[in-house]
Every structure is written in structure tokens, then in C-alpha cells.
Design a protein around this motif. Structure first.
Motif, short mmCIF file in Angstrom:
data_model
loop_
_atom_site.label_atom_id
_atom_site.label_comp_id
_atom_site.label_asym_id
_atom_site.label_seq_id
_atom_site.Cartn_x
_atom_site.Cartn_y
_atom_site.Cartn_z
N ASP A 331 52.35 39.04 38.22
CA ASP A 331 53.46 38.45 37.46
C ASP A 331 53.37 38.73 35.97
O ASP A 331 54.35 38.58 35.24
N ARG A 332 52.19 39.17 35.50
CA ARG A 332 52.04 39.57 34.10
C ARG A 332 50.90 40.58 34.01
O ARG A 332 50.14 40.77 34.98
N ASN A 333 50.76 41.25 32.90
CA ASN A 333 49.77 42.32 32.78
C ASN A 333 48.66 42.01 31.78
O ASN A 333 48.02 42.92 31.24
N ASP A 334 48.42 40.71 31.54
CA ASP A 334 47.39 40.34 30.56
C ASP A 334 46.34 39.40 31.15
O ASP A 334 45.78 38.56 30.46
N TYR A 335 46.06 39.58 32.47
CA TYR A 335 45.00 38.78 33.08
C TYR A 335 43.66 39.18 32.47
O TYR A 335 43.30 40.36 32.45
N GLU A 336 42.92 38.21 32.02
CA GLU A 336 41.59 38.49 31.48
C GLU A 336 40.57 38.62 32.61
O GLU A 336 39.69 39.47 32.56
N LYS A 337 40.67 37.75 33.59
CA LYS A 337 39.69 37.71 34.66
C LYS A 337 40.31 38.08 36.01
O LYS A 337 41.42 37.65 36.34
N THR A 338 39.57 38.86 36.76
CA THR A 338 39.97 39.22 38.12
C THR A 338 39.83 37.99 39.02
O THR A 338 38.89 37.21 38.88
N CYS A 359 32.92 39.90 42.27
CA CYS A 359 33.85 38.91 41.71
C CYS A 359 33.46 37.52 42.19
O CYS A 359 33.28 37.29 43.39
N LYS A 360 33.33 36.59 41.25
CA LYS A 360 32.97 35.21 41.59
C LYS A 360 34.13 34.24 41.39
O LYS A 360 34.00 33.04 41.63
N ASN A 361 35.26 34.76 40.95
CA ASN A 361 36.42 33.92 40.66
C ASN A 361 37.30 33.86 41.91
O ASN A 361 38.17 34.71 42.10
N ILE A 362 37.07 32.88 42.76
CA ILE A 362 37.78 32.76 44.03
C ILE A 362 38.59 31.48 44.05
O ILE A 362 38.08 30.40 43.75
N ARG A 363 39.85 31.63 44.42
CA ARG A 363 40.72 30.46 44.57
C ARG A 363 41.13 30.36 46.04
O ARG A 363 41.55 31.35 46.64
N TYR A 364 41.00 29.16 46.60
CA TYR A 364 41.30 28.97 48.02
C TYR A 364 42.70 28.40 48.18
O TYR A 364 43.05 27.40 47.56
N GLU A 365 43.49 29.07 49.00
CA GLU A 365 44.88 28.65 49.23
C GLU A 365 45.04 28.37 50.72
O GLU A 365 45.00 29.28 51.55
#
Length: 406
Positions: A331-338, A359-365
Motif C-alpha cells: 500500500d506504500r513504498n516506504d516500509y522500514e521493516k520487512t 525475518c523476526k517481524n511476524i504478525r499473526y492474522e
């Protein structure tokens, strides 16, 4: 006279004990020296290098990994044009330059080094003997998506649909090339034929155990396995579901060196070694039921200003065996973190996926009850399938890894 009889009886007893002990020793020694029995008893993955040879050079080379406990397998396709430095001639050349039909050890060793493994077994089939083996197992069944009609001398004709190739047809099928055909399609065709051959060898192995047939089959192969070991291995292959076998190809960058188009493996060969480790981990994972055979799906979204990053990452993930079902822009092109968005519901699976990218940045949906009911009914129209994972690439992704450690 009585003493003579007693001495004779003792001598006979000693001979019987020696013979019995020798027989037991021989059996135990045979079992210990059989690599397949060793692998089975020690719960190890068995890998075998298969080479189909044409005019003294490999037409195609495959390493088949098989784990007996789960009966799962993976295949790695080794193109002959893989480029490497060959120390003995002090130059960069194709990997198949090392191939010697009389002694394949140098070629085998380089493939092992490329994949980061030791090759357990090898099987070489010349084009002539390939045809004989195919006829021996009463053909190889494959699916041909579109009819092939090449009116050369001799003509090459293959109908579309499920077809059983005899020996002559098999030779023609894996050797023909169309001028306008992409190399990837030729490679894919040969891969599917190879899987059909493995399936046929496994299915017909019962008949091939007949002493005459076994000797005949063995004579058609150049292999480091004795007849007993080969039969034992092909018995195991009968349990492989070839439709579920992941086939991996060495990926990299094509460069012209000394007039030759060479394929240099990505990241100095480190990527293919990681893919092998990931594949072995998948083979030996002991999940029960459908989860053990499931291929997980991924959506890749580019959250940076770097053009083409999502497409290149998709190819990377396909190499690891994931099914990338869509790529696009975030949705945008300025994400700092994967970021990884997980919908699979399996923590160990998403953690394995995250390790591939560091990658340690995990979001559970989680899906709500209505979504789960829709997912269960795949006949509904206009159903938008959601991937198991969505990967949103940020500035911290360098094309291979997340770099800041998060």
C-alpha cells in the motif's frame, strides 16, 4: 577305537561351529556394509545421483533425496552449464567438463560440493540403456500437455494427454528440442520424465527381483551399488508419491565466459546449499496427516521503491519450495521493516519460513468463523483465496536477507 570316534566327533563339532560363526559374521558384515540398510537402521536421508548420459556427456543430472521414515523425497536438477573454477586446469568452465564416463568421481564430487552434501549412491544410464530399462519396466507414463509433431527423419510424434512411452519414444522425448522452445520447458520436460522413470522403477521392482530380470536390470546401469542394495533402494522408491516431490533447480546468473554461456549459482553457491538444508528439514519433519505434504502459499508485496524486488524475491522463495501465488506492490513504498503476515495457524511452519529470510517481524492474522467456512467450501464462486503468508518487503531487506537483526 572309541577315542578315535570321540576325536572325530569333536572335530566335526568344531567345523560346524566355525561354519556357523562364519555364516553369522558374513551376514552381519553384509548388513553393516550395505549403505541402504545402514541408512534405514540409522534413520538417515538417502541421496542418489542419477545421470542420463548422451554421447559421453550428461544430458541431465539429478540428485534424489529420500527419507524412509516419512517416504518423502526431493529432487535437485544440476544443469551441465553450471559454472565453476576448475583448479586442475586453472580456469572457469562448465561443471560437466569434469565428467568422465569411465570414472565419474570428480563430477560427483563437484555436485556434492555444490549442494553441500556427500553423495551416497550413483546411477548412470547411457541413452541406449535408458531405452532398455524403460522397455524392461513396460514403459514410463507421463502427461504431455500439448501434442508434439516434428516431421524430421525420423519424425517425432507425441499425442497430448497421459501417454506411456516405450524405450525408443523415451529416448526421443528427452532429447528433442524445438528452436523456439524456452530452455526452461526442455528442462521441465526432462524433469517430469525422470519422475515417471523413478515411479516406474519403484512400481515394477517386484517383478525386477526375479534373478534373471535383476541381473538384466543391473547390467543396464553403471552404479556403485550392488544388486541387493539397488533392489532394496528401489523397493523404497515404490513408496514415493511422485506428484508431491519438490523439484529444485540450481538458480543463478548467466554470463558468457570464453564464448560459453555459464550459469553461476546465486550468492557464490550459498543459496543452493541453504535450499538443500531447507529441503532436508522438510523431508525429515514428522508431522502427521495432510500438513506433512502441504505446499505453503505466499504473497510477496514490495514495500520499497526498488523496482522488481518482489519478483526477484518470489523466485528466491520458489527455489525453497514455496508456492508464490501473487506478487505486487504494498500500500506504500516506504516500509522500514520487512513483515510476515501469517495465516497458516502453524507456528513452527511460519518460523521456518521466517528463518529463510532471517525475518523476526511476524504478525499473526487469524480467520474468523465465516472465513473458515468459506475456505472449507471451495465450490463457492468469487472466493478470494488468501495465502498462508504475506511477505511485505521493507528497506531492511537486501534481496536475500533482512539485515538489521530486528
Amino acid at each position: 577305537m572309541k577315542r578315535v570316534r570321540t576325536d572325530a566327533s569333536l572335530l566335526l563339532l568344531v567345523i560346524m561351529v566355525v561354519l556357523l560363526g562364519g555364516g553369522v559374521f558374513f551376514v552381519l558384515r553384509s548388513l553393516r556394509s550395505d549403505p541402504i540398510e545402514e541408512a534405514l537402521s540409522q534413520d538417515r536421508v538417502i541421496n542418489t545421483l542419477f545421470i542420463i548420459e548422451k554421447e559421453g556427456k550428461p544430458l541431465c543430472s539429478y540428485v534424489l533425496f529420500y527419507y524412509p521414515s516419512t517416504k518423502r523425497a526431493a529432487v535437485f536438477d544440476i544443469p551441465g552449464e553450471v559454472g565453476l573454477i576448475i583448479p586442475r586446469i586453472n580456469r572457469v568452465d562448465r561443471i560437466d567438463t569434469l565428467y568422465d564416463p569411465q570414472k565419474i568421481s570428480a563430477f560427483e564430487g563437484e555436485i556434492g560440493s555444490l549442494l553441500g552434501i556427500d553423495i551416497n549412491n550413483s546411477v548412470v544410464l547411457t541413452m541406449e540403456n535408458l531405452g532398455k530399462i524403460v522397455d524392461l519396466i513396460e514403459g514410463v507414463e507421463i502427461f504431455i500437455p500439448a501434442a508434439v509433431e516434428i516431421y524430421d527423419d525420423p519424425p517425432i510424434l507425441f499425442p497430448s494427454g497421459i501417454t506411456r512411452l516405450d524405450g525408443d519414444k523415451a529416448q526421443a522425448y528427452i532429447t528433442y528440442e524445438l528452436p523456439e522452445e524456452a530452455p526452461e520447458l526442455t528442462q521441465f520436460r526432462r524433469q517430469r520424465f525422470f519422475m515417471g522413470l523413478i515411479q516406474g522403477l519403484g512400481e515394477k521392482n517386484g517383478a525386477l527381483k526375479n534373478s534373471r530380470m535383476a541381473r538384466l536390470c543391473q547390467s543396464f546401469m553403471k552404479t556403485n551399488m550392488n544388486q541387493h542394495t539397488r533392489i532394496r533402494l528401489f523397493d523404497e522408491y515404490a513408496g514415493i508419491d511422485t506428484d508431491r516431490v519438490g523439484i529444485h533447480s540450481v538458480g543463478g546468473i548467466n554470463r558468457v565466459v570464453s564464448g560459453q554461456n555459464l550459469l553461476f549459482p546465486s550468492y557464490d553457491g550459498n543459496l543452493i546449499k541453504e535450499i538443500v538444508r531447507q529441503a532436508l528439514s522438510s523431508l525429515t519433519r514428522q508431522e502427521e496427516g495432510a500438513l506433512s505434504e502441504r505446499i505453503f502459499t505466499v504473497e510477496v508485496l514490495n514495500g520499497t521503491a526498488t523496482t522488481g524486488l518482489a519478483g526477484r524475491t518470489a523466485e528466491l522463495l520458489r527455489g525453497f519450495g514455496y508456492d508464490v501465488i501473487s506478487i505486487g506492490n504494498a500500500d506504500r513504498n516506504d516500509y522500514e521493516k520487512t513483515e510476515i503476515i501469517d495465516r497458516s495457524g502453524h507456528e513452527d511452519i511460519v518460523n521456518t519460513f521466517a528463518e529463510v529470510l532471517r525475518c523476526k517481524n511476524i504478525r499473526y492474522e487469524s480467520m474468523d468463523r465465516g472465513e473458515l467456512e468459506i475456505e472449507a467450501d471451495m465450490d463457492l464462486q468469487n472466493f478470494e483465496y488468501k495465502s498462508d503468508f504475506t511477505l511485505v518487503l521493507g528497506r531492511d531487506f537486501n534481496g536475500r536477507y533482512v539485515t538489521d537483526g530486528q
